[in-house]
Scaffold this motif. Structure first.
Motif, PDB file in Angstrom:
ATOM      1  N   UNK A 138      38.802  22.903  47.521  1.00  0.00           N
ATOM      2  CA  UNK A 138      38.094  24.180  47.425  1.00  0.00           C
ATOM      3  C   UNK A 138      39.077  25.353  47.409  1.00  0.00           C
ATOM      4  N   UNK A 139      40.241  25.157  48.051  1.00  0.00           N
ATOM      5  CA  UNK A 139      41.239  26.223  48.071  1.00  0.00           C
ATOM      6  C   UNK A 139      41.786  26.521  46.689  1.00  0.00           C
ATOM      7  N   UNK A 140      41.665  25.538  45.775  1.00  0.00           N
ATOM      8  CA  UNK A 140      42.230  25.711  44.430  1.00  0.00           C
ATOM      9  C   UNK A 140      41.257  26.376  43.455  1.00  0.00           C
ATOM     10  N   UNK A 141      40.039  26.593  43.882  1.00  0.00           N
ATOM     11  CA  UNK A 141      39.081  27.288  43.014  1.00  0.00           C
ATOM     12  C   UNK A 141      39.411  28.770  43.037  1.00  0.00           C
ATOM     13  N   UNK A 142      39.665  29.374  41.873  1.00  0.00           N
ATOM     14  CA  UNK A 142      40.081  30.789  41.862  1.00  0.00           C
ATOM     15  C   UNK A 142      38.973  31.704  42.363  1.00  0.00           C
ATOM     16  N   UNK A 143      39.384  32.752  43.063  1.00  0.00           N
ATOM     17  CA  UNK A 143      38.443  33.744  43.571  1.00  0.00           C
ATOM     18  C   UNK A 143      38.237  34.800  42.488  1.00  0.00           C
ATOM     19  N   UNK A 144      37.044  34.920  41.977  1.00  0.00           N
ATOM     20  CA  UNK A 144      36.724  35.896  40.935  1.00  0.00           C
ATOM     21  C   UNK A 144      35.451  36.624  41.303  1.00  0.00           C
ATOM     22  N   UNK A 145      35.362  37.865  40.876  1.00  0.00           N
ATOM     23  CA  UNK A 145      34.137  38.621  41.079  1.00  0.00           C
ATOM     24  C   UNK A 145      33.138  38.249  39.992  1.00  0.00           C
TER      25      UNK A 145
END
Length: 804
Positions: free
Chosen positions: A475-482
């Motif tokens: 889950x840490x590798x999923x990019x944070x995007x708005x």
């Protein structure tokens, strides 16, 4: 689910630190609720030998022990009775701090000095209970930290698993997840059994009457076992995860349950009548005594394991007293089966029994684990209890359970996760946790055909596979995007806006909203005295009510609101203004669904104003509520209201209530609650109630009247008092006044009512005040008198009024 660091390392090779493993398990979806380091800070608890054990001279229940620590001899006072000279024990030296922040100090007990404490497993945090101090195996070096000497230093993890992950209700299941993290193989047990004697088919048989409830049932027979205590390693392994040792055979079934996640059961073979097993539903009303000595009344939906005559176990839940393993047991029939999860859950909930076995079966066990778990247990029983394993095993599996295959594409996975991930990575991740993955050669989009393993009953759809990929990829590798989206403001439907306005008005008028259950007792209609033929008695019944007090859906809010009033008064909350704005439900002939109608029911009681020096303590009355209703009418621009007195509702006082009519249509009732109704609700003060049909009321809402300019010219008042017959009500007076149309009449107010001295019998005196004002000029006395004269004459003509 509890697992330990060292036990996990038996099945997969990893080098994570305990803290790192805890974090990685949590990020993989197996949340670690609690991590405990066994033996941490307890190096001062050492191996010591008892040189002598003598009675305490001043206490019958205490012993005086001389203890050899390897470097010195000390005296310790002990309260246990299971030790003797020569035993090796765990000694907590002075200065030790045991679990629970228990500090060991030099002390004097009944006149004798004590330089430490002889510890039990409970005091060291190894078990929940202990019968005496911990007796260590011989051969350990004196003075060595006890946890180190016994290889007990470990880390215990308590996992907060979600109900959809029964595959992780075992050490092997958690190890499988770790093997995927470290890309190393999972080392499953490979049982090696020495079979001898007659074939098992000659000794016993298994019959499955209903394969839908028990798709698979396997059994092995071990003869000549010797029931006794388990070896130290088995006891320690069970205790490390909070399970108590019972005997070697039962401990094996519990060990395999924890190791492989598959429940087993051991029967005393010689107690089985006809020496056979029949899996079938119980007869309605059967009584069966389980291992906890509790008689259980069974139903036809309960699945049982029977011998030739009757039940010997509740399938997947608990065994029976009539076939349990006892010290004299010599022959054991070992069960390993797969049961329908819904069947186990239904019986478990109905009987109120929750066991380690039912916990796993009702979530979905692994049908393909049945033979491995059986052979593993048979191997361990053969090792720990001796005996001879009969040749072969019975494996009744009449209908093979079909494998589940799903299709997944890299494109769809990438779209859902918001990151690029190719098909080879997807295949690698899924294969690491036991899924079979092949490329779909008949498709050009690189789709994957994924065969779901039998230990993952929670994976049913494509999105479940995508969740697995996300979890394993990290889950840490999923990019944070708005998120990219448009904010669109939609105006709610007019009906919703009207309801919101009404709710806001009631709150603004000082009322508090209450919300009650939509389910009520069928007897509540008697409490409000509804007639036998009242349509509100025709209710919609709830199929599975929680209680009889919630057996039907309410057709009126009145009982609920009065119950709320009664509860508040019981807590001395005497000044109340409450309302409920909720739907009621009416049965509709020929329809499975009820009709929902929105209603507003409000109640007032107690004092008009809060207690204080600036307020009097007068009570609310009918006219307080009438004013609230007039405010509602003004909010929705509704005119033409009539307050029709007389008999309204059976729960309202006939002389102090009215029906609210608008344009000839009844929209509700208003008035004081009938004393008899108050008595049934145990209310000892007057209560005023308003009950409105909102569908009818809001349908009559008028348009906004528009704005009128303010006059720049002065107003003029004219007061008139007149006598009319006592039976003429105020509504009739205003009806006559409303018939006089003149643009200069701004307002008419009834400001006085008088009966008494100076007024003839059967008459009453009313006084009205008329305000005159023009938008165009200042009115003259003649113009005002002309209009006022018309008003007086109209009252005289239509009401036989006498001007005073």
């Amino acid at each position: 689910m509890i697992v330990t660091y060292n036990w996990l390392k038996q099945y997969v090779d990893f080098d994570y630190s305990p803290e790192d493993l805890s974090h990685r398990l949590t990020m993989a979806g197996l949340e670690v609720d609690f991590m405990e380091k066994l033996g941490e800070g307890l190096d001062s608890v050492i191996v010591a030998r008892l040189i002598s054990v003598d009675s305490h001279p001043e206490a019958d229940r205490l012993t005086l022990c001389q203890v050899d620590t390897g470097s010195a001899t000390i005296q310790v006072v002990c309260g246990a009775t299971n030790h003797k000279a020569g035993d090796l024990i765990a000694l907590a030296q002075v200065g030790s701090v045991l679990p629970g922040d228990f500090k060991i100090k030099k002390s004097k007990i009944r006149g004798q000095e004590s330089f430490g404490m002889l510890c039990s497993e409970k005091e060291l945090g190894l078990t929940e209970e202990a019968d005496g101090i911990m007796i260590l195996p011989p051969g350990l070096q004196l003075g060595t930290p006890a946890f180190e000497a016994l290889s007990l230093k470990d880390v215990r993890y308590e996992l907060g698993l979600t109900p959809n992950r029964p595959d992780c209700l075992s050490v092997v299941g958690v190890a499988r997840e770790i093997s995927a993290m470290v890309a190393k193989p999972l080392n499953l047990p490979a049982p090696k059994i020495v079979e001898a004697g007659a074939p098992i088919d000659v000794e016993t048989s298994v019959t499955i009457v209903d394969p839908d409830l028990c798709p698979r049932y396997a059994a092995r027979l071990i003869k000549g076992v010797k029931i006794g205590p388990s070896p130290e390693w088995m006891v320690r392994r069970l205790e490390s995860v909070g399970m108590r040792s019972i005997n070697n055979v039962v401990d094996v079934t519990n060990f395999v349950l924890l190791e492989l996640g598959h429940p087993l059961h051991a029967f005393d073979y010689n107690l089985l009548r006809d020496r056979r097993i029949v899996v079938k539903s119980a007869a309605e009303g059967d009584v069966f005594t389980t291992l906890d000595s509790q008689p259980r009344q069974l139903g036809s939906s309960d699945l049982t394991i029977c011998d030739g005559e009757g039940p010997v176990a509740l399938a997947g839940i608990m065994g029976g007293e009539n076939s349990e393993i006892k010290p004299e047991t010599t022959d054991v029939l070992l069960e390993s089966a797969y049961f329908n999860p819904n069947t186990i859950r239904r019986t478990s909930k109905r009987l109120g029994i929750h066991t380690e076995s039912s916990h796993r079966f009702e979530r979905g066990a692994d049908v393909n684990m049945v033979p491995l778990a059986l052979d593993r247990a048979a191997e361990l029983i053969e090792q720990l209890a001796g005996g001879t394993v009969a040749t072969g095993r019975i494996d009744a599996y009449p209908r093979q359970m079909a494998k589940k295959t799903l299709t997944l594409t890299a494109l769809r996975t990438s779209e859902v996760l918001g990151m690029h991930i190719d098909a080879l990575d997807i295949k690698r991740h899924l294969c690491a946790i036991g899924f079979d993955v092949e490329f779909a050669h008949d498709r050009e989009d690189g789709a994957l055909n994924v065969t779901v393993p039998s230990f993952r009953p929670d994976v049913e759809r494509e999105i479940d596979l995508i969740e697995e990929v996300a979890r394993l990829n990290g889950y840490d590798n999923i990019p944070v995007t708005m998120p990219a989206s448009q904010l669109i403001c939609h105006q709610g439907p007019s009906h919703q806006q009207q309801v919101r306005r009404l709710r806001d008005y009631m709150v603004g008028a000082g009322f508090s909203e209450v919300i009650n259950y939509s389910f009520v007792s069928n007897g509540c209609w008697d409490r409000i005295s509804l007639h036998a033929d009242d349509a509100r008695r025709k209710t919609v019944r709830v199929l599975n009510p929680l209680t009889e007090d919630q057996a039907v859906m309410r057709t009126s809010l009145v009982p609920s609101v009065l119950d709320t009033i009664a509860r508040n008064l019981a807590y001395r909350n005497n000044d109340l203004q409450i309302f409920e704005l909720r739907p009621v439900f009416h049965s509709v002939d020929g329809s499975d669904l009820p009709a929902e109608n929105l209603r507003l029911t409000a109640a007032l009681c107690g004092h008009r104003a809060p207690e204080g020096w600036a307020h009097d303590r007068s009570d609310v009355d009918f006219y307080d509520f009438k004013g609230v209703m007039e405010g509602i009418l003004a909010q929705f621009n509704i005119t033409g209201v009539q307050w029709a007195g007389g008999e309204t509702e059976p729960f309202l006082h006939p002389g102090k209530s009215c029906e609210i009519r608008i344009q000839g249509k009844s929209v509700g009732t208003l008035g004081e609650v009938h004393p008899q109704t108050l008595e049934t609700f145990e209310i000892d003060q007057p209560v005023y109630l308003m009950d409105l049909d909102l569908a009818m009321l809001l349908a009559l809402a008028g348009e906004h009247p528009g704005f009128q300019p303010l006059s720049r010219y002065p107003d003029v008042y004219r007061d008139s008092a007149f006598l009319i017959d006592d039976e003429v009500n105020a509504a009739r007076v205003f009806e006559v006044l409303g018939g006089i149309k003149n643009k200069n009449v701004e307002e008419v107010v009834l400001f006085d009512l008088y009966r008494g001295k100076g007024v003839p019998e059967g008459k009453k005196s009313l006084a009205i005040r008329v305000r005159y004002r023009s938008l165009e000029k200042t009115l003259t006395d003649d113009e005002i008198q002309s209009v006022h004269g018309k008003i007086v004459r109209s009252l005289q003509k239509n009401l036989d009024a006498e001007i005073r």
